[in-house]
Structures are given as C-alpha cells and as structure tokens.
Design a protein around this motif. Structure first.
Motif, PDB file in Angstrom:
ATOM      1  N   SER A 222      28.047  72.520-109.223  1.00 58.59           N
ATOM      2  CA  SER A 222      27.240  71.503-109.886  1.00 58.59           C
ATOM      3  C   SER A 222      28.066  70.446-110.595  1.00 58.59           C
TER       4      SER A 222
ATOM      5  N   ILE B 170      22.319  62.036-115.550  1.00 55.05           N
ATOM      6  CA  ILE B 170      22.330  63.483-115.355  1.00 55.05           C
ATOM      7  C   ILE B 170      22.447  64.150-116.724  1.00 55.05           C
TER       8      ILE B 170
ATOM      9  N   TYR C  16      23.468  67.248-118.331  1.00 54.59           N
ATOM     10  CA  TYR C  16      24.198  68.496-118.110  1.00 54.59           C
ATOM     11  C   TYR C  16      23.879  69.487-119.228  1.00 54.59           C
TER      12      TYR C  16
ATOM     13  N   TYR D 299      20.914  69.248-114.890  1.00 54.71           N
ATOM     14  CA  TYR D 299      21.871  69.995-114.083  1.00 54.71           C
ATOM     15  C   TYR D 299      22.418  71.120-114.941  1.00 54.71           C
TER      16      TYR D 299
END
Length: 527
Positions: free
Chosen positions: A94, A199, A201, A221
């Motif tokens: 990832s 994104i 995280y 993610y």
C-alpha cells in the motif's frame, strides 16, 4: 511403465535399439513392446538401479542423507524466495505500489497553449504565476455559476468527464478542493488538467486492528505495522494516526486542513471556450495547506538523454497529428515551424530525417512523408509517446535553468559531484535536489536537512543539499569547522553510528515541527 524384469543391460560393443533387431526381422513386435533397453555407457543417461523385490529402506540415516543432499544442491532456494516475496508484498502493498492517476483529455493530448514545447524566458520567470492585473476603477460583473448535472458524468471515466478545457472551469458549480503551498517555490507543480489524489494514510494500532476510518475528503489507505511510510524515511504515520497526503506521480506531501473565514471567497476569471472573458465568485468549501513537497521522480538535467528523447518524441507527436489531418499524409517544414519557435528550418529538417523521407520526385515532390517501413500511429499511440509528467519535469528544469542564467551562473552544472566550489544557488538546481532526495530515500546519500537549502528559512522543512563526505552530517548547532581526532573513530572524522542517530533525530524534529506549525485545530469531526 516396464517392470524390472523388462529392463536389459548392454555391454560397450553391443548396439541396441528400443526394440530388438531379431524381433524386427521376425515381425514379432508385440513381445518387445513393453521392453526397455538401457545402455549404461550412455553419457546422457543417469541410472539408479534398485531391486524390485526388495522393500525400500527408509532409515533415519537415509532421511538425513536426503535432507543434506537437497540442502547442498538446492541452488534455486525457492522456499527462501517465497518467504521473501510474501514479506516484500506485505510491506509494500500500500505504499510503494503506484496508485492509478488519471488526467483530463487536455493533459493527455498535451493540448496547446497549456502544454508548450518550450517555455519562453518570460514564461519561465513567471512559472505558474501569470501576469494578471486589474486596473483601478475597473467594473467587474460576476456571472451566475452554471449548474453541472451529476447524471451527465455517471459511468464516464476522467478523460471523458474532462474532455475539453471548458469542463475544467470552476464556473460550472462542480466540487473542488483548494490547496495552498507552504513553499514559495515548490519542487514540482502539476500542469493544467493533470490529476492528483488525496490519500488518507492510516496505520493500524496493532495487527488485530480492523478499523478503516474515513474522512469526508480523500481515499483511505490502511498501513500495517510493518509497512513503510509513504514518505519514505522523511516522514511518519504513527499507529492510530491519519495523515492526509497530496499524491501524484511527481510529488508526495502531507496536507493540513484549514479553517476558512466566512469573508473569504474565490474569484474566478474564465477565458476562451467561445465565451470571452467571464468572472465568477464562489465560496471555499475545503482548504488545505500543503507541506513540503517530496519529489517522486528525478528531474532531468539540461543536457541529459531524457531531455533529448522527450524533445524528439514531442516533434513526432506534432508531425503525426499534422499528417493525420493531411489528406495525402504529407507535410512541409513550414507547417510545423510555429510549434518549435526555438528551432530554425534547417534544424527541423535534420530532426525530420530520423523518421521521415523527403520526396524529390513525383506528385509529393517537395513534401515530407513518413518512411515506407513505418506506419502512422493512431491517436492513442501518439498520446503514449510523451506523458504530461514528462513535460512538467522538462518545464521545471527550464525554470531552474532560467533562474541560474539570471543569477549569472550560465545554465547550471549537471550534478553536484564536484561539490566543492559550488554556490548554494547551483546546489539548489531542481535536477540536483531531486536526485539528492531520491538517493537519500534509498540510503545512497545523506542530506544537510537544515541550513541555506531549507525552503522555509526557519527549520520547518528539509534542505535537499547533499552532505559533504569529508565532514558528514552535522546536527543543528554543531560547529562545522571543528577539528576532530580521527583516531577516536577508526580513521573517520566522525562516528558513523552517532551520525546516523543524529540524522534520524533531525528528520523527526523537522517533520514534527512542520506538522505542528501547519496544523490548525478544526472543530469538525473529520479534522
């Protein structure tokens, strides 16, 4: 399979075939059909003779012998590679794997005037800062924001949704996110119509953590406890922490949500599209500050092969598009000259010779046509020759080159291998700093981290200037000209272990200082 009784051994001087010669002469082949004749002197044959009537011994010593044999001759070492592969995939699944980034059709086509073959000096000096002046006492009429129907975009990909420059206007009421750079001059900035992602995280608190928190903006993610940071060794995602990130194929950077004042609005000036010049006024729904941008791709140096290759491919793109519009698939040099203002006709002819043929006779005399051995690619093939990221990197290189020329350094040096004697401006050339950073993420170099190369000027960002191998990394406040007794460190002027520890501590300090400075407490739950 034949039994042991059907196997025959032969001597050196005896010629044997798969079926006996006597049987062939007598026509009796059925009797010999199940017999196999082996020549023990055949160098291509490996024989392990065993008695069929004896049970195979499976003693402990034989089992150990087989294990030792397999261990000794297991050249492929497959099991170890399987474990390594499994571990590697779990760690990078990832973070290292590139996420899909889609661009508008304007970017995929490298549509003019948004994607130029070469920037002029004025354009390089005002890169991403267009000269837009409204004279005093000018009356501005704001147009009503158009309504964009969501049903219109349903089932379409990004290139179809943003098929033209008109679709990229903020005057149509579409949702948007405003990103404000904390750097005065970011390393790389995307061009018009290029895509990026936000994104979020999130790192698991433990291996049993199955939560997947979602924010209003961006994709989530999840990182495992052993997954590498998406910021390599220059940033952290702590267990249980969510770090929103600006992500594309050029840079990666943490972003920090900001509160928008109720008195702040976005004024939009829209030109072209057959509608002339219009102004719109919109509220700002989402505002983020972008932390220091970390380059993902190395910026090419002015005289590198990447620049030459991209320049040739860009010429091909222009020529092929002109050919496709031509009825007879032929061109004149003057027909493409306007696309290459920095090249004269003689230079364009030399470059055309690589993939075109000049017609000296016949109906096409005086024209250039594609070589008979080649075929004219379709539009998809033309687009694949040069990607928007390549043009953006080339433009960033041109901007850095123009800055050095204006500062009196010529076009700049190719790299900083000749570290001594280079000025700070030369060391900060984009093709040098991007290379330094990428090498540092791979453990091939160390950066100064602080000092003159700090873009924030106040120790809130990393300096991408490479450290000198003579003195090594120096922590903030540590004297740089202090003489050291090399005998204490085995002939080195510094202790390697202590230096690495100080280097990692300085990275953590700068990262946390930037996060603290750019983070604004937000009352909403998705902060």
């Amino acid at each position: 399979m034949p039994s042991a009784d059907d196997i025959y051994w032969v001597d050196d001087d005896e010629y044997v075939s798969g079926v006996g010669d006597d049987a062939i002469l007598e026509g009796n082949l059925e009797e010999q059909a199940n017999r196999v004749v082996l020549d023990l002197n055949d160098v291509q044959l490996l024989v392990d003779a065993q008695r069929a009537d004896r049970p195979k011994k499976t003693s402990k010593s034989m089992a150990i012998g087989e294990q030792l044999f397999q261990k000794r001759y297991n050249i492929s070492n497959d099991q170890a590679y399987d474990l390594l592969k499994e571990n590697y995939q779990s760690r990078v699944r990832s973070t290292i794997g590139n996420l899909t980034i889609d661009h508008s059709m304007v970017a995929n086509r490298l549509q003019s005037p948004y994607y130029k073959v070469k920037l002029s000096k004025s354009q390089a000096r005002s890169f991403h800062r267009p000269n837009f002046v409204i004279r005093p006492n000018t009356v501005i009429h704001f147009s009503r924001v158009r309504h964009r129907k969501k049903k219109k975009d349903k089932g379409k990909d990004i290139a179809q949704i943003f098929a033209s420059s008109k679709d990229l206007s903020l005057g149509d009421g579409s949702q948007y996110v405003m990103l404000e750079y904390s750097e005065e001059y970011p390393t790389v900035m995307s061009n018009f119509g290029m895509g990026s992602k936000i994104i979020n995280y999130y790192r698991k608190k433990s291996n049993e953590d199955e939560s997947r928190p979602k924010l209003n903006i961006g994709e989530t993610y999840v990182l495992g406890s052993q997954d590498r940071s998406p910021f390599w060794n220059f940033g952290f995602v702590e267990p249980g922490e969510i770090v929103p990130t600006y992500y594309n194929r050029l840079v990666r950077a943490p972003i920090f949500k900001q509160q928008v004042n109720s008195t702040d609005f976005l004024m939009i000036r829209s030109t072209g599209g057959g509608e002339g010049q219009k102004y719109y006024l919109r509220s700002i729904p989402n505002l983020y500050t972008v932390g220091q941008t970390l380059p993902v791709t190395e910026i090419p140096s002015p005289r590198s092969r990447r620049v030459t290759t991209a320049s040739k491919n860009r010429l091909k793109m222009v020529v092929f598009r002109v050919l496709r519009k031509s009825e007879n698939e032929r061109i004149l040099v003057k027909g493409i000259s306007s696309h290459f203002p920095d090249q004269n006709d003689m230079q364009n002819r030399q470059r055309l010779k690589e993939f075109m043929e000049y017609q000296r006779t016949g109906e096409d005399q005086g024209y250039w046509k594609i070589k008979a051995t080649d075929t004219l690619p379709n539009e998809d093939g033309i687009r694949s020759m040069v990607h928007p990221e390549e043009i953006t990197l080339l433009e960033t290189m041109q901007v850095g080159q123009q800055f050095l020329e204006d500062a009196g350094y010529g076009g700049g040096k190719e790299d900083d291998e000749q570290h001594e004697g280079m000025s700070t401006e030369e060391k900060l050339a984009p093709w040098i700093t991007s290379k330094n950073f990428i090498n540092a993420t791979q453990g091939k170099a160390m950066l100064e981290l602080h000092g003159e190369g700090d873009p924030s000027g106040c120790s809130l960002a990393f300096s991408f200037i490479r450290t000198s191998m003579k003195g090594g990394f120096k922590a903030m406040g540590e004297p740089t000209d202090e003489k050291v007794d090399k005998s204490k460190y085995g002939g080195h002027s510094y202790n390697v272990a202590l230096q690495q520890k100080a280097y990692e501590e300085e990275i953590a300090r700068i990262w946390n200082a930037q996060k603290k400075d750019l983070t604004v407490p937000v009352a909403s739950a998705d902060s």
